[in-house]
Design a protein around this motif. Structure first.
Motif, PDB file in Angstrom:
ATOM      1  N   SER A   2      36.323  53.774  43.767  1.00 67.08           N
ATOM      2  CA  SER A   2      37.501  53.078  44.261  1.00 67.08           C
ATOM      3  C   SER A   2      38.741  53.901  43.989  1.00 67.08           C
ATOM      4  O   SER A   2      38.826  54.609  42.992  1.00 67.08           O
ATOM      5  N   SER A  43      36.896  42.945  39.975  1.00 68.84           N
ATOM      6  CA  SER A  43      36.533  42.603  41.350  1.00 68.84           C
ATOM      7  C   SER A  43      37.403  41.480  41.900  1.00 68.84           C
ATOM      8  O   SER A  43      37.744  41.477  43.095  1.00 68.84           O
ATOM      9  N   GLN A  46      40.621  43.056  43.008  1.00 67.09           N
ATOM     10  CA  GLN A  46      40.402  43.828  44.225  1.00 67.09           C
ATOM     11  C   GLN A  46      40.311  42.907  45.441  1.00 67.09           C
ATOM     12  O   GLN A  46      40.854  43.218  46.517  1.00 67.09           O
ATOM     13  N   GLN A  47      39.673  41.761  45.261  1.00 72.06           N
ATOM     14  CA  GLN A  47      39.544  40.817  46.362  1.00 72.06           C
ATOM     15  C   GLN A  47      40.906  40.266  46.769  1.00 72.06           C
ATOM     16  O   GLN A  47      41.197  40.112  47.963  1.00 72.06           O
ATOM     17  N   ASP A  50      42.609  42.952  48.732  1.00 69.67           N
ATOM     18  CA  ASP A  50      42.015  43.064  50.071  1.00 69.67           C
ATOM     19  C   ASP A  50      42.430  41.900  50.970  1.00 69.67           C
ATOM     20  O   ASP A  50      42.586  42.068  52.187  1.00 69.67           O
ATOM     21  N   ASP A  51      42.610  40.726  50.380  1.00 68.84           N
ATOM     22  CA  ASP A  51      42.991  39.541  51.151  1.00 68.84           C
ATOM     23  C   ASP A  51      44.497  39.468  51.414  1.00 68.84           C
ATOM     24  O   ASP A  51      44.960  38.560  52.115  1.00 68.84           O
ATOM     25  N   THR A 311      48.474  48.138  45.178  1.00 70.62           N
ATOM     26  CA  THR A 311      48.504  48.108  46.642  1.00 70.62           C
ATOM     27  C   THR A 311      48.283  49.471  47.282  1.00 70.62           C
ATOM     28  O   THR A 311      47.706  49.568  48.367  1.00 70.62           O
TER      29      THR A 311
END
Length: 338
Positions: A2, A43, A46-47, A50-51, A311
């Motif tokens: 990542s 995680s 990260q979600q 991503d959202d 970001t």
């Protein structure tokens, strides 16, 4: 890997902007990274990234009741508004390190924070919880007060040792060649890491001057008690030529004593930060100078550094928010910090 699984990263900015023209900041020491040299974002964070959800960035300050916290909060809110982040200034009233640790642990356990900046009165007290956050995949930095040799990923603030040294050097200039007498030093918390760093720098700045350093004397945060401590300390001293306050509130307490004793012409004084009272003492000639560490910028940059990492995957580095000498001459151009 990542983009937010990073190699150990910490860049110490060592240049102080010390100009004569508004209590944070890069101090020496290995500050950041993990023992295996890597960081992996949680995680759930990260979600959220991503959202496109607003990132929850918390600034844990060691005592939000202090006047210095107000401009920090203002800078934090400015960054939150600009970046679309959900920001909050938290911390224990009264500077209880145990309460601060407990509050941070709750955030970690509840997965209620996406980025964390901490300012601690005691760097040793927060090292374990900084490691907990880091190991849980939460980006964590220090601001205002450094936590060297911890798992922090960066530091936003002022070089405390250099600012203390600069304060002493400026006092020597104010004394205009006087190399005999005592310099009394006051602090709201002589046991705090930031106080140690600043005082060590101060002593270095007076090295080989012939001046005798008295202190640092602990005055505490409560204004009337702080003044009483200054008064009782000064009653037992002779041949004092200068006074130094290592922070906002010991500065105002000591300046009040100088004003009420009528000794502003006989004693040179330098302090830190620019509270309303501090500005008044500068204007009245009680204080020769004070040093600002730009608390609003500390709050702003703490949020921005974490937000940019989350970001954009931008590497977290140390940000030196600098030091600025404030005197009566440039007081009108300075920003009061409370």
């Amino acid at each position: 890997m990542s983009p937010r699984t990073t190699a150990k990263s910490f860049v110490v900015a060592t240049t102080l902007a010390l100009t004569l023209s508004a209590c944070g900041v890069v101090t020496s020491g290995n500050s950041g990274g993990s023992t295996d040299g890597s960081f992996e974002l949680a995680s759930y964070i990260q979600q959220r990234v991503d959202d496109g959800k607003p990132l929850r960035i918390k600034l844990s300050y060691h005592d939000p009741s202090l006047a210095f916290a107000t401009p920090i909060g203002a800078g934090m809110k400015s960054a939150g508004k600009e970046l679309g982040a959900d920001v909050d200034l938290i911390g224990p009233t009264g500077g209880d390190a145990g309460q601060q640790v407990s509050e941070i642990q709750t955030l970690i356990q509840q997965k209620a924070v996406d980025g964390l900046a901490v300012s601690s009165a005691s760097s040793d007290a927060l090292k374990p919880v900084i490691a907990q956050a880091y190991d849980a995949g939460i980006p964590i930095i220090s601001f205002n007060t450094d936590n060297p040799d911890s798992k922090q990923m960066g530091f936003v603030g002022q070089d405390l040792k250099k600012s203390g040294k600069a304060q002493a050097e400026q006092l020597r200039k104010e004394l205009d060649g006087t190399n005999d007498g005592k310099v009394v030093v006051f602090s709201v918390d002589t046991g705090a890491g930031w106080s140690h760093d600043r005082f060590n720098g101060f002593k270095k700045g007076l090295a080989d001057s012939g001046l005798k350093v008295v202190g640092p004397v602990n005055v505490g945060n409560e204004p009337s008690s702080a003044y009483n401590t200054v008064e009782s300390t000064m009653a037992g001293q002779k041949d004092v030529v200068a006074i130094a306050g290592l922070d906002c509130c010991s500065t105002t307490a000591a300046a009040k004593w100088v004003a009420q004793s009528g000794k502003s012409d006989a004693i040179s004084m330098g302090g830190f930060d620019l509270l309303t009272q501090t500005a008044e003492y500068l204007d009245d000639g009680v204080l020769n100078f004070t040093i600002s560490q730009n608390p609003a910028e500390q709050g702003y940059q703490a949020v921005k550094v974490l937000h940019d990492f989350l970001t954009d995957g931008k590497e977290i580095t140390g940000v030196d928010t600098g030091s600025e000498f404030i005197t009566k001459k440039n007081l009108d151009e300075a920003t009061v910090e409370d």
